[in-house]
Design an enzyme around this catalytic site. Structure first.
Site: not given
Length: 418
Positions: A50-51, A114, A116, A189-191
């Site tokens: 995505c980046n 990071e 990942q 929440g579930a975001g």
């Protein structure tokens, strides 16, 4: 042979362009085949997240190489060349090696350090090996980058401190509770942020999680993944007493958890302490909750101070990591140059052996026909000497004619002359 890294990332291109340059998993094989069909490309790896979208290539040098590769990328994605050119970076040889090592180590990531990205780089490399790599130097570059990323993780603190809100919330919980395996956590929440929190908590052996959300359907996929219980927001009042840790992140314009609700929960818990981490903006928990005894309330601003401190630590570690990358890239390029010399040495040895075998065969044939042995051996020695020194002699003469003293000295040194 030249190693290249070219592409765009979050620093050079907006998401509106990045999303147009991505390679989907479904079309990656086709893209790699098309890339390798370019006459100058010997091997290639495509990294698409995505980046960032990046091509790592082993290529033959040619005129207009950069133009040809930009044209391929634009044609493949139906892009305007000027749009891409203004956002594209291009690294060659040592710079390409350093760039890949920095990417794999998390030094070029949106979130510094990071972890990942290393998995994403490994997957890109694995995908390229399905008949697409075709370049041992490129393969060696990736394998070396994986070991460098591991070394950076091991020898520096680049990944030791939380620099995301979700991870910081979990870090705070682990600092306050000796063991997370015995606590009950209520996630409101579930975001995306709560999803990250839930995964971090699961990694730290939290056994009991409750997820409260306005719609059960959105929460269900997450609960299936982490093994949590689902409740509605209206059930929070009744279930709050069960939670040792509450982490909330919703888009509600008004607080969901009020002072009275927490007072009732504390009374039912016989004043056992509760940790409340409110990472919502606007806030999900009334600020007055923080004034209650045994209710420890932290806001997103409190977490930001943790993140800022930890980011400074990561930036200090990044300086150490950059030194490792610089050293490892230099060593890799030295190895690569040595491989080029090895090939030259093999060619030179093969050529010399071919001359030896040719002249020896002729000498043996002459001996078998009854020729004079001494004369045949002298002729063999004379011809072998002349054939072997012919090319170096021409190079020495040419260097002398050109007045190239530096080349002349290099040739003298390589021939072992004083």
């Amino acid at each position: 042979m030249t190693l290249l890294a070219l592409g765009i990332n979050h620093k050079t291109a907006p998401v509106s362009l990045r999303e147009r340059v991505t390679f989907s998993p479904d079309t990656l094989d086709q893209a790699l085949d098309s890339l390798l069909a370019q006459p100058m490309v010997q091997g290639g790896v495509v990294l698409s997240t995505c980046n960032r979208t990046e091509l790592y290539l082993s290529v033959e040098e040619q005129d207009n190489l950069q133009e040809a590769l930009i044209r391929w990328l634009c044609d493949y994605h139906n892009l305007n060349e000027d749009d891409l050119r203004n956002s594209l970076y291009w690294h060659q040889d040592n710079d390409a090696v350093s760039h890949l090592m920095r990417v794999a180590s998390g030094l070029d990531s949106l979130v510094l350090g990071e972890p990942q990205i290393l998995g994403q780089v490994k997957k890109a490399f694995a995908d390229s090996q399905k008949g697409h790599l075709n370049a041992s130097a490129l393969e060696r570059m990736f394998q070396k980058s994986f070991s460098v990323a591991k070394r950076v993780r091991t020898e520096t603190d680049i990944g030791a401190s939380a620099v995301s809100v979700a991870f910081a919330a979990c870090t705070l919980a682990r600092q306050i509770f000796e063991s997370l395996s015995t606590v009950t956590v209520l996630l409101v929440g579930a975001g995306e942020t709560i999803e990250l929190v839930a995964r971090h908590l699961r990694e730290h052996k939290v056994q009991k999680m409750i997820i409260a959300n306005r719609t059960r359907e959105r929460a269900q996929a997450l609960t299936d993944e982490v093994g949590a219980e689902v409740i509605s927001l209206s059930d929070i009042d009744a279930r709050l007493q069960d939670a040792d840790i509450i982490i909330s992140s919703t888009a509600s314009p008004l607080p969901i958890i009020g002072k009275g609700m927490v007072e009732r929960a504390l009374k039912s818990r016989r004043n056992q302490p509760m940790l409340l981490v409110d990472i919502a903006v606007p806030r999900d928990v009334e600020p007055e909750v923080g004034k209650l005894a045994n209710a420890y309330l932290y806001s997103v601003d409190d977490l930001q101070s943790i993140i800022s401190h930890n980011l400074a630590q990561r930036q200090a570690a990044a300086v150490e990591a950059e030194t490792i990358v610089e050293q490892e890239a230099s060593e890799f390029m030295a190895w690569l140059r040595a491989q080029g010399a090895s090939e030259t040495i093999r060619e030179y040895r093969s050529q010399s052996e071919q001359i030896r075998d040719e002249l020896t065969t002729k000498a043996l044939s002459a001996l078998q026909q009854g020729g004079d042995a001494q004369a045949i051996l002298q002729d063999l020695a004379w011809k072998l000497t002349n054939r072997l020194i012919h090319a170096p002699t021409k190079s020495l003469q040419q260097a002398a004619r050109d007045g190239d003293d530096e080349r002349l000295n290099i040739l003298r040194d390589s021939l072992g002359l004083e």
